[in-house]
Design an enzyme around this catalytic site. Sequence first.
Site, PDB file in Angstrom:
ATOM      1  N   LYS A 104       0.874  -1.168   0.000  1.00 38.17           N
ATOM      2  CA  LYS A 104       0.000   0.000   0.000  1.00 38.17           C
ATOM      3  C   LYS A 104       0.915   1.223   0.000  1.00 38.17           C
ATOM      4  O   LYS A 104       1.140   1.846   1.036  1.00 38.17           O
ATOM      5  CB  LYS A 104      -0.921  -0.054   1.220  1.00 38.17           C
ATOM      6  CG  LYS A 104      -2.212   0.732   1.041  1.00 38.17           C
ATOM      7  CD  LYS A 104      -3.185   0.386   2.152  1.00 38.17           C
ATOM      8  CE  LYS A 104      -4.323   1.382   2.214  1.00 38.17           C
ATOM      9  NZ  LYS A 104      -5.236   1.348   1.080  1.00 38.17           N
TER      10      LYS A 104
HETATM   11  N1  PPE Z   1      -7.729  -2.002  -3.061  1.00 37.04           N
HETATM   12  C1  PPE Z   1      -7.241  -0.740  -3.009  1.00 37.04           C
HETATM   13  C2  PPE Z   1      -6.536  -0.190  -4.184  1.00 37.04           C
HETATM   14  C3  PPE Z   1      -7.436   0.024  -1.843  1.00 37.04           C
HETATM   15  O1  PPE Z   1      -6.946   1.258  -1.798  1.00 37.04           O
HETATM   16  C4  PPE Z   1      -8.146  -0.521  -0.753  1.00 37.04           C
HETATM   17  C5  PPE Z   1      -8.379   0.283   0.484  1.00 37.04           C
HETATM   18  C6  PPE Z   1      -8.617  -1.852  -0.854  1.00 37.04           C
HETATM   19  C7  PPE Z   1      -8.390  -2.549  -2.024  1.00 37.04           C
HETATM   20  C8  PPE Z   1      -9.334  -2.535   0.278  1.00 37.04           C
HETATM   21  O2  PPE Z   1      -8.441  -2.851   1.324  1.00 37.04           O
HETATM   22  P1  PPE Z   1      -8.926  -2.946   2.836  1.00 37.04           P
HETATM   23  O3  PPE Z   1      -9.170  -1.564   3.302  1.00 37.04           O
HETATM   24  O4  PPE Z   1      -7.784  -3.598   3.545  1.00 37.04           O
HETATM   25  O5  PPE Z   1     -10.142  -3.781   2.845  1.00 37.04           O
HETATM   26  N2  PPE Z   1      -8.423   1.690   0.295  1.00 37.04           N
HETATM   27  C9  PPE Z   1      -8.178   2.575   1.414  1.00 37.04           C
HETATM   28  C10 PPE Z   1      -7.935   3.996   0.980  1.00 37.04           C
HETATM   29  C11 PPE Z   1      -9.104   4.851   0.649  1.00 37.04           C
HETATM   30  C12 PPE Z   1      -8.720   6.321   0.413  1.00 37.04           C
HETATM   31  O6  PPE Z   1      -9.300   6.964  -0.484  1.00 37.04           O
HETATM   32  O7  PPE Z   1      -7.851   6.838   1.147  1.00 37.04           O
HETATM   33  C13 PPE Z   1      -9.239   2.411   2.481  1.00 37.04           C
HETATM   34  O8  PPE Z   1     -10.342   1.922   2.199  1.00 37.04           O
HETATM   35  O9  PPE Z   1      -8.945   2.730   3.635  1.00 37.04           O
END
Ligand code: PPE
Length: 296
Positions: free
Chosen positions: A150
């Site tokens: 990330k």
């Molecule tokens: N894919 C991506 C690209 C992504 O950024 C997130 C979370 C996920 C999947 C889902 O991951 P999880 O949160 O572990 O279930 N995106 C984060 C950032 C959002 C933002 O705009 O800042 C979030 O949901 O916290």
Amino acid sequence: MDGAMVPYDQANVHVLTHSLHYGLAVFEGLRCYKGDNGGSAIFRAKEHIRRLLDSAHILEMTIPFGQEELVKACADVVRVNKFDECYLRPIAFYGDGEMGVVARNNKVRVAIAAWPWGAYLGADGQSQGVRLKTASFVRFHHNSMMPMAKTSANYVNSALAGYEARKNGYDEALLLDVNGYVAEGSGENFFIARDGVVYTPPLMSCLAGITRDSVIRILHDQGVTVKEQPFPRDLVYIADEAFMTGTAAEVTPVRELDDRRIGAGKPGPITRKVIEVFNAALRGRDPRYRQWLYSL
Ligand code: PPE
């Protein structure tokens, strides 16, 4: 910030902060919920901090704090802000000092912020389902960027796709991988259901979402078969149901892709069940998932 609690106005960095220029930063997003018992808990705090450390490991960045310390710091940030529900954003980045892409000796700085954050894709989207558009931007291959980490830099690709979709009147983008298969949203993992079976892309070209993992576990516990396998966009068009998952987006139903209605064009039974169980888990109502809660 860097181990001390500092007020918002003093949580500043220099304009020559290395990561601001080159994108070498790793971050997390967590949510804290108020439980039915009145106390608050951070959802899967240990797993999020583990992923932060994994992201840093992928970049060969050394974070000067351990997993336990960081989890505890997240809880402290919620407490001093007196939030009972909020979003949390830990970030680790290279500070100022040396410039140049490959400068690696600058101090690794760590900050954790918190703020209240409502429905990520809008309250209507969360209840009725969102409209997606396949992005013209492809989700990067593992040999150009690292989708499992990330990193801040990865979000340039997300922002390009996310802006494009919104500018064209859609709620969110769906990105395909270099082979043309569905990868993920700009900030969410993606699922479809057809004939009672749930499909989600494997951990290729997408983030190992913690909500994704939680939803897979919930579906297994409901006796629903989940297949982690590549699938193309036309299978999404003819799916019975679709939804996105993420910490910010939680579980958001999807009602359209590329102007094709998905199923009945409203949240289907599997999606509604997942949302119901997920919400119970977040608020400590379901004993099966209590170990996911880090109580404050
Ligand atoms: N894919 C991506 C690209 C992504 O950024 C997130 C979370 C996920 C999947 C889902 O991951 P999880 O949160 O572990 O279930 N995106 C984060 C950032 C959002 C933002 O705009 O800042 C979030 O949901 O916290």
